[in-house]
Design an enzyme around this catalytic site. Structure first.
Site, PDB file in Angstrom:
ATOM      1  N   ARG A 170       2.007  -7.981   7.105  1.00 13.76           N
ATOM      2  CA  ARG A 170       0.549  -7.746   7.239  1.00 13.76           C
ATOM      3  C   ARG A 170      -0.141  -8.402   8.428  1.00 13.76           C
ATOM      4  O   ARG A 170      -1.363  -8.327   8.539  1.00 13.76           O
ATOM      5  CB  ARG A 170      -0.197  -8.176   5.963  1.00 13.76           C
ATOM      6  CG  ARG A 170       0.351  -7.627   4.656  1.00 13.76           C
ATOM      7  CD  ARG A 170       0.278  -6.122   4.590  1.00 13.76           C
ATOM      8  NE  ARG A 170       0.560  -5.630   3.242  1.00 13.76           N
ATOM      9  CZ  ARG A 170       0.989  -4.408   2.990  1.00 13.76           C
ATOM     10  NH1 ARG A 170       1.177  -3.539   3.990  1.00 13.76           N
ATOM     11  NH2 ARG A 170       1.221  -4.022   1.766  1.00 13.76           N
ATOM     12  N   ASP A 206       7.462   3.522   8.700  1.00 18.54           N
ATOM     13  CA  ASP A 206       7.321   3.189   7.276  1.00 18.54           C
ATOM     14  C   ASP A 206       5.896   2.869   6.857  1.00 18.54           C
ATOM     15  O   ASP A 206       5.121   2.263   7.585  1.00 18.54           O
ATOM     16  CB  ASP A 206       8.216   2.023   6.858  1.00 18.54           C
ATOM     17  CG  ASP A 206       8.128   1.796   5.359  1.00 18.54           C
ATOM     18  OD1 ASP A 206       8.364   2.753   4.602  1.00 18.54           O
ATOM     19  OD2 ASP A 206       7.782   0.684   4.937  1.00 18.54           O
ATOM     20  N   HIS A 215      11.023   6.699   5.711  1.00 19.72           N
ATOM     21  CA  HIS A 215      10.279   6.653   4.451  1.00 19.72           C
ATOM     22  C   HIS A 215      10.202   8.118   4.017  1.00 19.72           C
ATOM     23  O   HIS A 215       9.382   8.872   4.532  1.00 19.72           O
ATOM     24  CB  HIS A 215       8.892   6.044   4.710  1.00 19.72           C
ATOM     25  CG  HIS A 215       7.879   6.256   3.628  1.00 19.72           C
ATOM     26  ND1 HIS A 215       7.389   5.243   2.850  1.00 19.72           N
ATOM     27  CD2 HIS A 215       7.255   7.385   3.192  1.00 19.72           C
ATOM     28  CE1 HIS A 215       6.508   5.729   1.985  1.00 19.72           C
ATOM     29  NE2 HIS A 215       6.399   7.028   2.173  1.00 19.72           N
ATOM     30  N   HIS A 239      14.076   2.799   0.564  1.00 18.24           N
ATOM     31  CA  HIS A 239      13.651   2.763  -0.854  1.00 18.24           C
ATOM     32  C   HIS A 239      13.846   4.063  -1.647  1.00 18.24           C
ATOM     33  O   HIS A 239      12.887   4.712  -2.050  1.00 18.24           O
ATOM     34  CB  HIS A 239      12.201   2.291  -0.977  1.00 18.24           C
ATOM     35  CG  HIS A 239      11.222   2.882   0.016  1.00 18.24           C
ATOM     36  ND1 HIS A 239      11.174   4.226   0.348  1.00 18.24           N
ATOM     37  CD2 HIS A 239      10.258   2.280   0.740  1.00 18.24           C
ATOM     38  CE1 HIS A 239      10.208   4.407   1.224  1.00 18.24           C
ATOM     39  NE2 HIS A 239       9.647   3.254   1.490  1.00 18.24           N
ATOM     40  N   ASN A 265       5.010   3.284  -3.638  1.00 16.15           N
ATOM     41  CA  ASN A 265       5.413   4.529  -3.008  1.00 16.15           C
ATOM     42  C   ASN A 265       6.737   4.340  -2.285  1.00 16.15           C
ATOM     43  O   ASN A 265       6.803   3.515  -1.387  1.00 16.15           O
ATOM     44  CB  ASN A 265       4.329   4.967  -2.008  1.00 16.15           C
ATOM     45  CG  ASN A 265       4.578   6.349  -1.470  1.00 16.15           C
ATOM     46  OD1 ASN A 265       5.418   7.084  -1.979  1.00 16.15           O
ATOM     47  ND2 ASN A 265       3.857   6.708  -0.418  1.00 16.15           N
ATOM     48  N   ASP A 315      11.018  -4.093  -0.116  1.00 12.19           N
ATOM     49  CA  ASP A 315       9.775  -3.390   0.199  1.00 12.19           C
ATOM     50  C   ASP A 315       8.581  -4.289  -0.175  1.00 12.19           C
ATOM     51  O   ASP A 315       7.586  -3.825  -0.735  1.00 12.19           O
ATOM     52  CB  ASP A 315       9.695  -2.033  -0.510  1.00 12.19           C
ATOM     53  CG  ASP A 315       8.552  -1.167   0.033  1.00 12.19           C
ATOM     54  OD1 ASP A 315       7.899  -1.573   1.016  1.00 12.19           O
ATOM     55  OD2 ASP A 315       8.303  -0.078  -0.534  1.00 12.19           O
ATOM     56  N   HIS A 335      -0.692  -7.116  -1.709  1.00 11.75           N
ATOM     57  CA  HIS A 335      -2.082  -6.631  -1.713  1.00 11.75           C
ATOM     58  C   HIS A 335      -2.928  -7.637  -2.475  1.00 11.75           C
ATOM     59  O   HIS A 335      -2.439  -8.289  -3.396  1.00 11.75           O
ATOM     60  CB  HIS A 335      -2.181  -5.263  -2.406  1.00 11.75           C
ATOM     61  CG  HIS A 335      -1.536  -4.154  -1.652  1.00 11.75           C
ATOM     62  ND1 HIS A 335      -2.000  -3.712  -0.425  1.00 11.75           N
ATOM     63  CD2 HIS A 335      -0.447  -3.401  -1.930  1.00 11.75           C
ATOM     64  CE1 HIS A 335      -1.222  -2.726   0.008  1.00 11.75           C
ATOM     65  NE2 HIS A 335      -0.266  -2.519  -0.880  1.00 11.75           N
TER      66      HIS A 335
HETATM   67 ZN   LIG Z   1       7.961   3.017   2.660  1.00 13.32          ZN
END
Ligand SMILES: [Zn+2]
Length: 425
Positions: free
Chosen positions: A64, A151, A178, A232, A278, A305, A309
């Site tokens: 991030r 991604d 992705h 993923h 996701n 992954d 948040h």
């Molecule tokens: Zn992804």
């Protein structure tokens, strides 16, 4: 770092090590492995009951920074990695601004200098991750990225796929997909199935993933030397597609996250947005086929992954809360508890999928446990049972559906770059 580790179990299949040893570390390097007499004036770590393995690597994290440091930053992200038992990570490029130019790369490299955790970067496939125009891939390669990916978003445009596959052939950099098709996934927030129906939510069909992989593999036929890695995996059917492509000798690999081999969409009823990610959690059948794919060695890599948040974002409803869960501080215990302890996977295979294979895909050297090499270790307490407690996380975020899960195999410490960090979980 100068340290004498006494009586520790070392397991490193590729170095033919499996047994009790002492390890002497001098200036961060492995000076000696074997029986070592006590040495004066050196810190000693009693390794009784502990297991030492080549340092684990997570090839799928979102730190991030720059842009959303209220969720995570390089400092807290690497601390979460070390706390969870990882000595290396690959960052995804969906920062703000994204990793699509040298300036951002230099900024992040500066931030992660002198860290215990090796921080590697991936660069975007398309400019600004918008899927319209191919990034300056040569420039990204020269700036040191280890992979190309958008991604967070898929690469659906055929022209960009052709560009990244062609570039992969000459650079050996893998393209990480992705696998999602926006025209199929639409505004879906969870798996399209009974639970989505019950909650009157738009669903994300499995075809969003499988159709993307089928399409990519069709294009890949023109690029037999390109490295294509599917991120993923959430659908059982994807695994048969990978298996077939591998049997035809395409350079295909894939990864799975613990939530996709442990949970189904049913947990959304209990955990709400902390189970929204996701690709989404799917069905029992998918979990079964993913475990089979791990057993059969079709799935190469286990990764997290890690997608932090803030609480206020996850407090929104299922339709509007962002996708993603944190993973760095739960992955190793969950993998051991749900795969090794249940005898689906040997501990040696767990090491392969969390240490050797990710580095191999990214063209990094495997971690060797031999005299003269840099000490790059993960140390675990395999027998320690404990409850996952989000309050112990070093990550800035707490969004996980695994809080209070009872697990085994507690991360104890990591050693890398002449530093040691003791886990607190
Ligand atoms: Zn992804």
């Amino acid at each position: 770092l100068n340290l004498l580790i006494k009586n520790i179990t070392i397991i490193s299949p590729k170095d033919n090590l499996n047994g009790l040893f002492d390890v002497l570390i001098k200036d961060g390097l492995i000076e000696k492995i074997g029986y070592i007499d006590d040495i004066r004036d050196i810190e000693i770590l009693d390794g009784k009951g502990l297991t030492l393995i080549p340092g684990f690597f997570d090839m799928h994290v979102h730190f991030r920074e720059p842009g959303q440091t209220e969720k995570e930053d390089i400092q807290s992200g690497t601390l979460a990695a070390a706390n969870g038992g990882f000595t290396g990570v690959l960052c995804m490029p969906n920062t703000i601004p994204p990793i699509d130019n040298t300036k951002v790369i230099e900024f992040i490299n500066k931030k992660s200098e002198n860290n215990l955790v090796d921080v590697y970067l991936s660069g975007t496939a398309s400019v600004d991750r918008k899927g319209m125009k191919t990034s300056d891939l040569n420039n990204l390669f020269e700036s040191g990225v280890l992979a190309i990916t958008d991604d967070g978003s898929p690469v659906n445009a055929e022209s960009i796929l052709n560009d990244v596959f062609a570039f992969s052939e000459k650079s050996m950099l893998p393209f990480l997909q992705h696998a999602e098709n926006y025209t199929i996934s639409g505004n879906g927030s969870i798996h399209k199935g009974e639970i989505a129906e019950k909650l009157s939510l738009e669903g994300i069909p499995s075809e969003s993933e499988t159709a993307t992989v089928k399409n990519d593999l069709e294009i890949l036929k023109n690029y037999p030397d390109a490295k294509y890695h599917i991120q993923h995996i959430s659908c059982g059917e994807t695994i048969s597609l990978v298996e077939e492509a591998k049997s035809k000798n395409f350079k295909v690999s894939c990864e799975v996250c613990p939530h996709h081999f442990i949970l189904t969409d049913e947990i959304i009823l209990k955990e709400g947005t902390n189970a929204k990610m996701n690709p989404p959690l799917r069905t029992n059948k998918d979990v079964e086929l993913i475990i089979k794919g791990l057993k059969d060695d079709i799935i190469d890599v286990i990764c997290t992954d890690h997608a932090p948040h803030t609480k206020s974002e996850k407090d929104k409803n299922l339709e509007t809360a962002p996708f993603g869960i944190t993973g760095l501080e739960t992955c190793i215990s969950l993998t051991y508890t749900y795969l090794v302890d249940k005898e689906y996977l040997s501990f040696e295979k767990m090491i392969e999928k969390l240490s050797d294979n990710p580095r191999k895909i990214l063209n990094l050297q495997r971690v060797k446990i031999t005299e003269g090499e840099k000490a790059n270790f993960t140390i675990l307490n395999l027998d320690s049972e404990y409850k996952i407690d989000v309050n112990k996380f070093k990550s800035k975020s707490r969004n996980t559906p695994f809080n209070n899960f009872k697990v085994k195999c507690k991360p104890y410490a990591v050693i890398n770059n002449s530093q040691i960090y003791y886990s607190d979980l």
